[in-house]
Design a protein around this motif. Structure first.
Motif, PDB file in Angstrom:
ATOM      1  N   GLU A  68       0.846  -1.291  -0.065  1.00 11.27           N
ATOM      2  CA  GLU A  68      -0.011   0.000  -0.012  1.00 11.27           C
ATOM      3  C   GLU A  68       0.780   1.185  -0.030  1.00 11.27           C
ATOM      4  O   GLU A  68       0.380   2.372  -0.188  1.00 11.27           O
ATOM      5  CB  GLU A  68      -1.085  -0.088   1.196  1.00 11.27           C
ATOM      6  CG  GLU A  68      -1.935  -1.094   1.164  1.00 11.27           C
ATOM      7  CD  GLU A  68      -2.805  -1.264   2.433  1.00 11.27           C
ATOM      8  OE1 GLU A  68      -2.574  -0.443   3.361  1.00 11.27           O
ATOM      9  OE2 GLU A  68      -3.708  -1.822   2.491  1.00 11.27           O
ATOM     10  N   CYS A  69       2.114   1.267   0.231  1.00 13.91           N
ATOM     11  CA  CYS A  69       3.107   2.217   0.267  1.00 13.91           C
ATOM     12  C   CYS A  69       3.445   2.701  -1.229  1.00 13.91           C
ATOM     13  O   CYS A  69       3.509   1.742  -2.009  1.00 13.91           O
ATOM     14  CB  CYS A  69       4.517   1.858   0.849  1.00 13.91           C
ATOM     15  SG  CYS A  69       4.091   1.340   2.672  1.00 13.91           S
ATOM     16  N   PRO A  70       3.597   3.601  -1.380  1.00  9.49           N
ATOM     17  CA  PRO A  70       4.060   4.182  -3.087  1.00  9.49           C
ATOM     18  C   PRO A  70       5.285   3.713  -3.275  1.00  9.49           C
ATOM     19  O   PRO A  70       6.150   3.596  -2.507  1.00  9.49           O
ATOM     20  CB  PRO A  70       3.894   5.860  -2.749  1.00  9.49           C
ATOM     21  CG  PRO A  70       4.319   6.159  -1.335  1.00  9.49           C
ATOM     22  CD  PRO A  70       3.600   5.173  -0.669  1.00  9.49           C
ATOM     23  N   GLN A  71       5.474   3.425  -4.489  1.00  5.95           N
ATOM     24  CA  GLN A  71       6.689   2.966  -5.366  1.00  5.95           C
ATOM     25  C   GLN A  71       7.455   4.253  -5.748  1.00  5.95           C
ATOM     26  O   GLN A  71       7.029   5.161  -6.181  1.00  5.95           O
ATOM     27  CB  GLN A  71       6.597   2.103  -6.391  1.00  5.95           C
ATOM     28  CG  GLN A  71       6.087   0.549  -5.937  1.00  5.95           C
ATOM     29  CD  GLN A  71       6.315  -0.138  -7.260  1.00  5.95           C
ATOM     30  OE1 GLN A  71       5.834   0.046  -8.374  1.00  5.95           O
ATOM     31  NE2 GLN A  71       6.794  -1.353  -7.105  1.00  5.95           N
ATOM     32  N   ILE A  72       8.848   4.109  -5.248  1.00  6.22           N
ATOM     33  CA  ILE A  72       9.641   5.174  -5.882  1.00  6.22           C
ATOM     34  C   ILE A  72      10.969   4.626  -6.646  1.00  6.22           C
ATOM     35  O   ILE A  72      11.210   3.335  -6.351  1.00  6.22           O
ATOM     36  CB  ILE A  72      10.199   6.229  -4.855  1.00  6.22           C
ATOM     37  CG1 ILE A  72      11.103   5.684  -3.689  1.00  6.22           C
ATOM     38  CG2 ILE A  72       8.880   6.967  -4.046  1.00  6.22           C
ATOM     39  CD1 ILE A  72      11.902   6.193  -2.781  1.00  6.22           C
ATOM     40  N   ASN A  73      11.607   5.532  -7.407  1.00 12.74           N
ATOM     41  CA  ASN A  73      12.812   4.806  -8.115  1.00 12.74           C
ATOM     42  C   ASN A  73      13.942   5.223  -7.325  1.00 12.74           C
ATOM     43  O   ASN A  73      14.143   6.387  -7.053  1.00 12.74           O
ATOM     44  CB  ASN A  73      12.828   5.476  -9.533  1.00 12.74           C
ATOM     45  CG  ASN A  73      13.946   4.683 -10.346  1.00 12.74           C
ATOM     46  OD1 ASN A  73      15.208   4.999  -9.955  1.00 12.74           O
ATOM     47  ND2 ASN A  73      13.769   3.747 -11.131  1.00 12.74           N
ATOM     48  N   LEU A  74      14.787   4.324  -6.643  1.00  9.96           N
ATOM     49  CA  LEU A  74      15.795   4.450  -5.869  1.00  9.96           C
ATOM     50  C   LEU A  74      16.969   3.906  -6.636  1.00  9.96           C
ATOM     51  O   LEU A  74      17.121   2.400  -6.675  1.00  9.96           O
ATOM     52  CB  LEU A  74      15.517   4.052  -4.466  1.00  9.96           C
ATOM     53  CG  LEU A  74      16.703   4.498  -3.425  1.00  9.96           C
ATOM     54  CD1 LEU A  74      16.912   6.094  -3.434  1.00  9.96           C
ATOM     55  CD2 LEU A  74      16.330   3.954  -1.895  1.00  9.96           C
ATOM     56  N   ALA A  75      18.195   4.531  -7.083  1.00  8.66           N
ATOM     57  CA  ALA A  75      19.183   3.841  -7.570  1.00  8.66           C
ATOM     58  C   ALA A  75      19.059   3.097  -8.811  1.00  8.66           C
ATOM     59  O   ALA A  75      19.494   1.879  -8.679  1.00  8.66           O
ATOM     60  CB  ALA A  75      20.068   3.211  -6.506  1.00  8.66           C
ATOM     61  N   GLY A  76      17.903   3.162  -9.446  1.00  7.09           N
ATOM     62  CA  GLY A  76      17.588   2.409 -10.580  1.00  7.09           C
ATOM     63  C   GLY A  76      16.740   1.344 -10.199  1.00  7.09           C
ATOM     64  O   GLY A  76      16.543   0.324 -10.987  1.00  7.09           O
TER      65      GLY A  76
END
Length: 277
Positions: free
Chosen positions: A101-109
């Motif tokens: 349920e937590c949002p997805q982010i792009n971290l280090a690809g």
């Protein structure tokens, strides 16, 4: 006869655990020895109970008649084992559902889940294919180079499938908490799990940077918040982990590592089924 089998297995398991000492040495040797002491006694009891259930409550074994009491006892144990497993699976499913349920982010690809909290947290959530969850507080506190060391550590957990294997080990722990030294061996396994992931990360990034990350989490975590970052950890384990990172690893030959064949002895009770008539 079946009751004698159960009592023998329980006695052997209790003796192994009672006289168990936390192994010393590098994490490779400690892992093998601790895993044996933690897993072999419950596995022996479970295999004995399974063999009793397979043989049933009627018949003879070694010229001695078997009764329904030992069969019922073994059946209750296996049922209890399965109920606890379902309970842990349900709890794990709720944790994974909450993480998704937590949002997805792009971290280090890489795609990771963002936990919106000031506490410092990073951990794998899932079973065989877990997802990485990091907190907003961790991203705001650590520099890019320190964050890279955290990601390398978490990749170590992913590489060794720690979420999968420790689900099953946690199941064993819940079912046999009454055995001596269960909690001490469990805590040792948790410590060794982190040392193993640290060792993996140290092959990818500067070990000194990862050690600095440990200290940064301890000093920057909000007062009153539990340090729940699987990658970093704190408390009485901090010194041990930093020391391991700053000390060159000792070479370990294959001959020193315990063979998995020793676990086959836990399956010996299954052979008794052929003597049941």
């Amino acid at each position: 006869m079946h009751l004698l089998m159960i009592l023998t297995a329980v006695t052997i398991a209790c003796c192994l655990r009672y006289f168990a000492n936390i192994p010393q040495g590098n994490w490779h040797l400690r892992w093998q020895k601790t895993l044996f002491l933690f897993l072999f006694p419950p596995l022996l009891i479970f295999m004995t109970a399974t063999s009793v259930v397979c043989m049933g409550k009627q018949g003879t074994m070694g010229g001695m008649y078997t009764g329904s009491f030992s069969y019922l006892l073994a059946l209750i144990f296996i049922g209890f084992f399965n109920i606890l497993g379902l309970k842990l699976a349900f709890q794990g499913w709720k944790s994974v559902k909450s993480a998704r349920e937590c949002p997805q982010i792009n971290l280090a690809g890489k795609q990771v889940r963002l936990l919106e909290t000031g506490a410092l947290f990073a951990g794998q959530m899932g079973f065989w294919q877990p997802e990485l969850v990091v907190s907003q507080g961790l991203l705001e506190t650590l520099s890019p180079v320190h964050l890279e060391s955290v990601l390398a550590h978490e990749q170590g957990h992913y590489q060794y499938r720690d979420t999968f294997w420790f689900f099953w080990l946690g199941w064993v722990r819940s079912c046999t908490a009454w055995l001596p030294n269960t909690e001490a061996l469990w805590q040792e396994l948790l410590m060794l799990r982190e040392l193993r992931a640290d060792s993996y990360a140290a092959s990818q990034v500067d070990p000194l940077v990862l050690a600095e990350s440990l200290l940064l989490v301890v000093t920057n975590n909000p007062v009153g918040e539990e340090i729940c970052c699987a990658a970093l950890g704190a408390g009485d384990r901090l010194e041990q982990r930093i020391e391991a990172l700053l000390t060159p690893p000792e070479p370990t030959s294959e001959a020193q590592l315990q063979s998995w064949h020793i676990f086959l002895f836990a399956f010996l009770p299954l052979l008794t089924v052929i003597f049941h008539t």
